[in-house]
Write an enzyme that holds these catalytic residues in place. Structure first.
Site, PDB file in Angstrom:
ATOM      1  N   GLN A  70      41.846  31.736  44.270  1.00 20.08           N
ATOM      2  CA  GLN A  70      42.936  32.543  44.801  1.00 20.08           C
ATOM      3  C   GLN A  70      43.563  31.973  46.070  1.00 20.08           C
ATOM      4  OE1 GLN A  70      40.389  36.308  44.257  1.00 20.08           O
ATOM      5  NE2 GLN A  70      42.451  37.073  43.933  1.00 20.08           N
TER       6      GLN A  70
ATOM      7  N   ARG B  99      33.299  36.064  53.579  1.00 16.24           N
ATOM      8  CA  ARG B  99      32.834  35.831  52.210  1.00 16.24           C
ATOM      9  C   ARG B  99      33.861  34.970  51.483  1.00 16.24           C
ATOM     10  NH1 ARG B  99      33.531  39.701  47.133  1.00 16.24           N
ATOM     11  NH2 ARG B  99      32.563  38.287  45.640  1.00 16.24           N
TER      12      ARG B  99
ATOM     13  N   HIS C  57      33.204  33.006  41.161  1.00 14.69           N
ATOM     14  CA  HIS C  57      34.295  33.990  41.230  1.00 14.69           C
ATOM     15  C   HIS C  57      35.352  33.563  40.198  1.00 14.69           C
ATOM     16  CE1 HIS C  57      36.121  37.202  44.046  1.00 14.69           C
ATOM     17  NE2 HIS C  57      36.957  37.087  43.041  1.00 14.69           N
TER      18      HIS C  57
ATOM     19  N   ASN D  72      30.584  37.237  40.985  1.00 16.10           N
ATOM     20  CA  ASN D  72      31.505  38.278  41.382  1.00 16.10           C
ATOM     21  C   ASN D  72      31.965  39.050  40.145  1.00 16.10           C
ATOM     22  OD1 ASN D  72      33.450  39.594  43.322  1.00 16.10           O
ATOM     23  ND2 ASN D  72      34.875  38.828  41.761  1.00 16.10           N
ATOM     24  N   GLU D  73      31.759  40.341  40.158  1.00 17.90           N
ATOM     25  CA  GLU D  73      32.314  41.246  39.149  1.00 17.90           C
ATOM     26  C   GLU D  73      32.168  40.749  37.716  1.00 17.90           C
ATOM     27  OE1 GLU D  73      36.328  42.260  40.221  1.00 17.90           O
ATOM     28  OE2 GLU D  73      35.728  43.195  42.077  1.00 17.90           O
TER      29      GLU D  73
ATOM     30  N   ASN E 133      31.947  46.106  44.882  1.00 19.35           N
ATOM     31  CA  ASN E 133      33.391  45.997  45.097  1.00 19.35           C
ATOM     32  C   ASN E 133      34.009  47.291  44.610  1.00 19.35           C
ATOM     33  OD1 ASN E 133      32.564  43.389  45.590  1.00 19.35           O
ATOM     34  ND2 ASN E 133      33.850  42.433  44.039  1.00 19.35           N
TER      35      ASN E 133
ATOM     36  N   TYR F 212      37.589  49.878  44.573  1.00 18.66           N
ATOM     37  CA  TYR F 212      39.019  50.009  44.878  1.00 18.66           C
ATOM     38  C   TYR F 212      39.616  51.383  44.604  1.00 18.66           C
ATOM     39  CZ  TYR F 212      39.275  44.993  45.697  1.00 18.66           C
ATOM     40  OH  TYR F 212      39.093  43.735  46.215  1.00 18.66           O
TER      41      TYR F 212
ATOM     42  N   GLU G  44      33.874  44.020  48.696  1.00 17.56           N
ATOM     43  CA  GLU G  44      35.343  44.073  48.604  1.00 17.56           C
ATOM     44  C   GLU G  44      35.789  45.516  48.654  1.00 17.56           C
ATOM     45  OE1 GLU G  44      37.219  42.208  45.212  1.00 17.56           O
ATOM     46  OE2 GLU G  44      35.941  40.440  45.394  1.00 17.56           O
TER      47      GLU G  44
ATOM     48  N   TRP H  27      38.917  43.148  51.517  1.00 16.80           N
ATOM     49  CA  TRP H  27      39.680  42.264  50.652  1.00 16.80           C
ATOM     50  C   TRP H  27      41.151  42.489  50.972  1.00 16.80           C
ATOM     51  CZ3 TRP H  27      38.251  38.380  47.433  1.00 16.80           C
ATOM     52  CH2 TRP H  27      39.300  37.788  46.715  1.00 16.80           C
TER      53      TRP H  27
ATOM     54  N   GLU I 203      46.884  36.826  43.018  1.00 21.90           N
ATOM     55  CA  GLU I 203      46.243  38.023  42.460  1.00 21.90           C
ATOM     56  C   GLU I 203      46.186  37.939  40.924  1.00 21.90           C
ATOM     57  OE1 GLU I 203      44.309  40.281  43.569  1.00 21.90           O
ATOM     58  OE2 GLU I 203      44.304  41.450  41.734  1.00 21.90           O
ATOM     59  N   TRP I 204      45.497  36.902  40.439  1.00 20.96           N
ATOM     60  CA  TRP I 204      45.191  36.756  39.022  1.00 20.96           C
ATOM     61  C   TRP I 204      46.420  36.985  38.135  1.00 20.96           C
ATOM     62  CZ3 TRP I 204      41.137  33.975  39.469  1.00 20.96           C
ATOM     63  CH2 TRP I 204      40.210  34.238  40.450  1.00 20.96           C
TER      64      TRP I 204
ATOM     65  N   PHE J 285      47.306  41.560  49.155  1.00 19.53           N
ATOM     66  CA  PHE J 285      46.119  42.277  49.625  1.00 19.53           C
ATOM     67  C   PHE J 285      45.709  41.874  51.042  1.00 19.53           C
ATOM     68  CE2 PHE J 285      45.285  43.259  45.143  1.00 19.53           C
ATOM     69  CZ  PHE J 285      44.561  44.443  45.189  1.00 19.53           C
TER      70      PHE J 285
HETATM   71  C1  PNW Z   1      38.765  42.017  42.182  1.00 18.07           C
HETATM   72  N1  PNW Z   1      40.616  45.872  37.317  1.00 18.07           N
HETATM   73  O1  PNW Z   1      39.449  41.898  40.958  1.00 18.07           O
HETATM   74  C2  PNW Z   1      38.406  40.579  42.499  1.00 18.07           C
HETATM   75  O2  PNW Z   1      37.083  40.361  42.890  1.00 18.07           O
HETATM   76  C3  PNW Z   1      39.365  39.922  43.430  1.00 18.07           C
HETATM   77  O3  PNW Z   1      39.384  38.558  43.137  1.00 18.07           O
HETATM   78  C4  PNW Z   1      40.734  40.575  43.315  1.00 18.07           C
HETATM   79  O4  PNW Z   1      41.726  39.896  44.018  1.00 18.07           O
HETATM   80  C5  PNW Z   1      40.582  41.999  43.815  1.00 18.07           C
HETATM   81  O5  PNW Z   1      39.567  42.685  43.098  1.00 18.07           O
HETATM   82  C6  PNW Z   1      41.857  42.821  43.734  1.00 18.07           C
HETATM   83  O6  PNW Z   1      42.269  42.953  42.412  1.00 18.07           O
HETATM   84  C7  PNW Z   1      39.715  42.925  40.110  1.00 18.07           C
HETATM   85  O7  PNW Z   1      41.593  45.726  36.554  1.00 18.07           O
HETATM   86  C8  PNW Z   1      40.768  42.745  39.235  1.00 18.07           C
HETATM   87  O8  PNW Z   1      39.895  46.888  37.230  1.00 18.07           O
HETATM   88  C9  PNW Z   1      41.075  43.715  38.300  1.00 18.07           C
HETATM   89  C10 PNW Z   1      40.313  44.864  38.253  1.00 18.07           C
HETATM   90  C11 PNW Z   1      39.245  45.046  39.131  1.00 18.07           C
HETATM   91  C12 PNW Z   1      38.958  44.075  40.054  1.00 18.07           C
END
Ligand code: PNW
Length: 501
Positions: free
Chosen positions: A59, A116, A160, A205-206, A335, A337, A408, A454, A461-462, A470
C-alpha cells in the site's frame, strides 16, 4: 489530570465530546477557555499502553521493480484492467521505499511510540522460495534501524497480502497445503535477519480478507470466486501461521525474547431485535467472522456452528496441527472498523444484503442492516464506537481475557489541503470516539494494551485504489508531498497525555 499545551485548544471542541451511554455523539458545545482545558479530566490509559500507527508494504512502498523485488499477486491483479478503481496500482504508491527516512521523521515529530509495517515477501524471496535477496533484507534493516534511532518500536507483519506471484502461478498459492512450509521458511529468514532488533511480530494480517475477498468474492488478489475455496485457503493460512510460530518459538524466541501473534479483522454484529433467533444470528456471524480464525488458536478447532453448517466443506486439522495451533498467539491482534445489525435468515423478499454477509452469506443465513441514523465514513462503514467496546468485551469473554492489541482502527475521509493545512475534523471525531469506547472497555477490565491507528499516511486502498484516504498524513500522489493532517497533531497530544478527553 492531563496538561494540554496551548496548541491543543484548536481541538477543544473535539476533545469535549461525550461518547458514553451507547450514544454515538452527545456534543458539548461549551466554548472553553485555556484554563478549562488544562483542568480537564483526561481518560488516562494504562502507563505501558502502546500508541502506534500502521501501514503495509504494497500500500505504501512503490518501487515495485527496485532492489530485486519479485512480483506479487497484487502487481498482477492491479494490472488487469477493471479490477481496481481508476486502474490504480502500487507501482509507485507513496514511494515510501525511497522516502522512508522522511516518513520516519514525521513519525518522530508526532511522538509516535510504535510503528506497524509489513515486509513484502517478494522483496525477501522474489519467487517465494529459496535464498534471501540481500537488497530486500537491507531495505528493511535500514528501516528498522532508522525507527530505533528515533525511539520508535517496530511491529512487523510478515504477510499483508502481497504473495509472491510465482507461488500463485506455479503452486496455486494458498490453495496448496505446501505453502505452510514455504511461509515458515520465509518467516525464519525474517526472524533471523531482523529478530535481533524486532520483538513484536505478526504472522498474518486479516486472513479472513485473503480467504473471503481473495477467493470467495474475488474483489482482492488473486481474484477468485468460489463458495469453497475460502475455507481451504483459510485452513492453509492457519496452518502456515502455526508453523511460523512454531519456528519462532523453537529457534528464536528464547534468544530474541519477542512476542508473536496474528491479526484478525472483525466488525461487531449487534442483534437487530431481542429475539432468540436474532441473538443467535449475531453470535453466528461473529463466529463465522472472528471465531473462524481465533477459535483454532485459542480453542484448538473451528467453531462448532461452522462445522455444523459447512460439514465436509470445512477442512479438518490433524491432531498435530491442532496442537500446534492451540496457544499459537502471545497476544490477540484485532483490526476493527465497523458495526452492522444482524438478523436471522435472509431478507424477507429474498434479496441478499447489499453489504454482503461479512463472509460467505449463504453459509451463515444472516441478514445484515444498518441504522439509517448512523454516520458513515467514505467507505460507507458505519461509525459505531459502542460496537467496538462490545467486540472487545466479546473477545475478552470468549478467549479468556487475552492481552489485546488493536492493530488497526481508523477511517477514510477525503479532506484535502487548504493553504497547507488538512482540517480532518471527522477523523479526529472518529478516533476520539473509538478511543473513548476502548477506554470504557479497559475500565471494565478488558486487557487492551495498545492501539495502532490505520493509517500513518494516505495509501493504496486495494480495490478502491487511491480514492479512499485513511491517513493522518496527507499524500499528494502527483509529487509525493506529505502533510501532517490535523489528526496527526491531535494524535500527538493523545500520545503525550496518554489519554483522551
Ligand atoms: C484492512 N472488508 O482491509 C487492511 O488490513 C488494510 O490494509 C486496509 O487498508 C484497511 O483495512 C482499510 O480497508 C480491509 O471489506 C479491507 O471488510 C476490506 C475489508 C476489511 C478490511
Amino acid at each position: 489530570m492531563g496538561r494540554i499545551s496551548g496548541e491543543c485548544i484548536d481541538f477543544g471542541k473535539y476533545l469535549f465530546k461525550d461518547y458514553s451511554n451507547n450514544m454515538m455523539v452527545r456534543e458539548n458545545h461549551l466554548r472553553l477557555s485555556k484554563l478549562n482545558i488544562i483542568g480537564a479530566n483526561v481518560k488516562k490509559f494504562p502507563n505501558d499502553f502502546v500508541w502506534g500507527t500502521a501501514t503495509s508494504s504494497y500500500q505504501i512502498e512503490g518501487a515495485s521493480q527496485v532492489g530485486g523485488r519479485g512480483e506479487s499477486i497484487w502487481d498482477a491483479f492491479t494490472h488487469i484492467p477493471g479490477k481496481v478503481v481508476n486502474n490504480d496500482h502500487g507501482d509507485i504508491a507513496c514511494d515510501h521505499f525511497h522516502k522512508f527516512k522522511e516518513d520516519i521523521q514525521f513519525m518522530a515529530d508526532m511522538g509516535l511510540q510504535a510503528y506497524r509495517f509489513s515486509v513484502a515477501w517478494p522483496r525477501i524471496q522474489p519467487d517465494g522460495k529459496g535464498k534471501a535477496n540481500p537488497d530486500g533484507i537491507r531495505f528493511y534493516s535500514e528501516l528498522i534501524d532508522t525507527l530505533l534511532a528515533h525511539n520508535i518500536t517496530p511491529w512487523v507483519t510478515l504477510y499483508h497480502w502481497d504473495l509472491p506471484l510465482s507461488l500463485q502461478l506455479c503452486h496455486d498459492g494458498w490453495m496448496n497445503p505446501q505453502i505452510a512450509e514455504d511461509f515458515a521458511k520465509y518467516a525464519s529468514i525474517c526472524f533471523d535477519a531482523f529478530g535481533d532488533r524486532v520483538s513484536n511480530w505478526l504472522t498474518l494480517n486479516e486472513p479472513w480478507c485473503s480467504a473471503v475477498l481473495g477467493h470467495g468474492l474475488g474483489v482482492h488478489a488473486p481474484g477468485r470466486v468460489s463458495p469453497d475455496e475460502p475455507y481451504i485457503v483459510g485452513h492453509n493460512l492457519l496452518r502456515a501461521h502455526a508453523l511460523a510460530v512454531h519456528e519462532y518459538r523453537s529457534r528464536f524466541q528464547s534468544r530474541q525474547k519477542g512476542q508473536i501473534a496474528l491479526s484478525n479483522n472483525c466488525d461487531w454484529r449487534e442483534p437487530l431485535t431481542d429475539s432468540p433467533e436474532d441473538r443467535a444470528a449475531a453470535q453466528r456471524a461473529l463466529e463465522f467472522f472472528l471465531g473462524w480464525f481465533a477459535d483454532p488458536v485459542y480453542k484448538g478447532d473451528y467453531p462448532e456452528v461452522m462445522r455444523e453448517r459447512l460439514g465436509d466443506r470445512l477442512p479438518q486439522f490433524t491432531e498435530e496441527e491442532r496442537a500446534m495451533l492451540l496457544g499459537s498467539a502471545d497476544y490477540f491482534g484485532l483490526n476493527h472498523y465497523t458495526t452492522m445489525y444482524a438478523a436471522n435468515g435472509q431478507h424477507s423478499n429474498g434479496e441478499v444484503s447489499a453489504f454482503g454477509n461479512g463472509g460467505m452469506s449463504a453459509d451463515q443465513d444472516v441478514w445484515l442492516s444498518a441504522d439509517p441514523e448512523w454516520h458513515q465514513t467514505d467507505m460507507k462503514w458505519n461509525i459505531v464506537p459502542w460496537g467496538f467496546r462490545k467486540l472487545l468485551q466479546w473477545i475478552d469473554d470468549r478467549y479468556n481475557s487475552p492481552d489485546i492489541y488493536v492493530m488497526e482502527n481508523g477511517c477514510a475521509f477525503n479532506d484535502q489541503p487548504q493553504n497547507g493545512r488538512v482540517a480532518d475534523k471527522r477523523r479526529i471525531e472518529f478516533v476520539q470516539s473509538y478511543l473513548s469506547a476502548a477506554h470504557e472497555a479497559i475500565e471494565a477490565n478488558v486487557k487492551l494494551k495498545g492501539y495502532f491507528l490505520w493509517s500513518f499516511m494516505d495509501n493504496f486502498e486495494w480495490a478502491l485504489g487511491y480514492t479512499k484516504r485513511f491517513g493522518i498524513h496527507h499524500v499528494d500522489y502527483r509529487d509525493g508531498t506529505r502533510i501532517p493532517k490535523d489528526s496527526a497533531k491531535w494524535y500527538r497530544h493523545v500520545i503525550e497525555q496518554n489519554g483522551v478527553l
